[in-house]
Design an enzyme around this catalytic site. Sequence first.
Site, PDB file in Angstrom:
ATOM      1  N   TYR A   1       5.849 -12.207   4.586  1.00  0.00           N
ATOM      2  CA  TYR A   1       4.523 -11.608   4.037  1.00  0.00           C
ATOM      3  C   TYR A   1       3.955 -12.409   2.767  1.00  0.00           C
ATOM      4  O   TYR A   1       4.622 -12.637   1.913  1.00  0.00           O
ATOM      5  CB  TYR A   1       4.799 -10.175   3.426  1.00  0.00           C
ATOM      6  CG  TYR A   1       3.546  -9.339   2.902  1.00  0.00           C
ATOM      7  CD1 TYR A   1       2.118  -9.723   3.332  1.00  0.00           C
ATOM      8  CD2 TYR A   1       3.873  -8.428   2.686  1.00  0.00           C
ATOM      9  CE1 TYR A   1       1.160  -9.294   2.692  1.00  0.00           C
ATOM     10  CE2 TYR A   1       2.568  -7.577   1.833  1.00  0.00           C
ATOM     11  CZ  TYR A   1       1.164  -7.924   2.044  1.00  0.00           C
ATOM     12  OH  TYR A   1       0.111  -7.235   1.468  1.00  0.00           O
TER      13      TYR A   1
ATOM     14  N   ILE B   1      -2.253  -6.110  10.217  1.00  0.00           N
ATOM     15  CA  ILE B   1      -1.643  -5.015   9.472  1.00  0.00           C
ATOM     16  C   ILE B   1      -2.629  -4.619   8.205  1.00  0.00           C
ATOM     17  O   ILE B   1      -3.012  -5.217   7.174  1.00  0.00           O
ATOM     18  CB  ILE B   1      -0.393  -5.700   8.720  1.00  0.00           C
ATOM     19  CG1 ILE B   1       0.564  -6.199   9.961  1.00  0.00           C
ATOM     20  CG2 ILE B   1       0.253  -4.579   8.100  1.00  0.00           C
ATOM     21  CD1 ILE B   1       1.886  -6.642   9.398  1.00  0.00           C
TER      22      ILE B   1
ATOM     23  N   LYS C   1       2.567 -12.049   8.157  1.00  0.00           N
ATOM     24  CA  LYS C   1       1.566 -11.331   7.561  1.00  0.00           C
ATOM     25  C   LYS C   1       0.725 -12.128   6.597  1.00  0.00           C
ATOM     26  O   LYS C   1       1.242 -12.338   5.586  1.00  0.00           O
ATOM     27  CB  LYS C   1       1.850  -9.990   7.086  1.00  0.00           C
ATOM     28  CG  LYS C   1       0.730  -9.150   6.499  1.00  0.00           C
ATOM     29  CD  LYS C   1       0.980  -7.840   5.758  1.00  0.00           C
ATOM     30  CE  LYS C   1      -0.280  -7.200   5.240  1.00  0.00           C
ATOM     31  NZ  LYS C   1       0.134  -5.928   4.621  1.00  0.00           N
TER      32      LYS C   1
ATOM     33  N   THR D   1       0.873  -1.231  -0.209  1.00  0.00           N
ATOM     34  CA  THR D   1      -0.076  -0.108  -0.113  1.00  0.00           C
ATOM     35  C   THR D   1       0.830   1.216  -0.011  1.00  0.00           C
ATOM     36  O   THR D   1       0.463   2.390  -0.435  1.00  0.00           O
ATOM     37  CB  THR D   1      -1.160   0.002   1.208  1.00  0.00           C
ATOM     38  OG1 THR D   1      -1.600  -1.314   1.474  1.00  0.00           O
ATOM     39  CG2 THR D   1      -2.082   1.105   1.032  1.00  0.00           C
TER      40      THR D   1
END
EC number: 4.3.3.7
Length: 300
Positions: A143, A211, A171, A55
């Site tokens: 991630y 997150i 994550k 993001t």
Amino acid sequence: MSTVGFDAPARLGTVLTAMVTPFAADGSLDTAAAARLANHLVDSGCDGLVVSGTTGESPTTTDDEKRELLRVVLEAVGDRARVIAGAGTYDTAHSVRLAKACAAEGAHGLLVVTPYYSKPPQRGLIAHFTAVADATELPVLLYDIPGRSVVPIESSTIRALASHPNIVGVKDAKADLHAGGQIIAETGLAYYSGDDALNLPWLAMGATGFISVISHVAANQLRELLSAFTSGDIATARKINATVTPLCDAMARLGGVTMSKAGLRLQGIDVGDPRLPQVPATPEQIEALTADMRAASVLR
């Protein structure tokens, strides 16, 4: 470090925003806006921020910009929130250099995404994540986001990596709650929901926190959701989760970057437009987003 005795809430946070990167009208990094945004998010309920993630438009920012952004955010809120730096690319050597640079700037932890585009085998993922984790003493979150990287981090790979002293969590944007719950129980890794639509289910599976993308405009609601869940008030947690569902719908339509920057602007916080190939929201999209934010009680 080891996951045994690792205090993830204190060391990494519980409600983290995958923070957008503010840009000025000329497309340059807007450090003043970044500091303002970081303070706003922490004031709103976040105890952690992730900079230079998906993001944060990390594929479009230079290494120097990543370091500068990290430095600015640490100076702004590093004494009252955890600041985690995205350090993953599809090039292991580059990821190692980024990890070392982030450690030198004072990051509290690293988020390392699965190498994207190149589709490495699981053996390659183990070597990649190990090399990055070896590069510093910082705690590392893997991630796992196969929707973007194509290749998932398989459960056996996560279990193997859990033995690394610096790899402390995941994550998860893979949405395999069953597998994640098993890994949490077996390894003690700290799991963070990487999909806002699954925040509450992940808590039920034992996740540490989120997150989040929608926390750009709803950090307080997510803080209240987590507090309700951890205190055993599941009915309130479910009610809050239902309230923010329109924001998840908006993110699915617009994408995290466009939705977050447009949503912040609607709340009076200008962080500029995305860099190409991401694009700003259209007037029609802004109209729909406005309705979603009002439905979620984050906009009057």
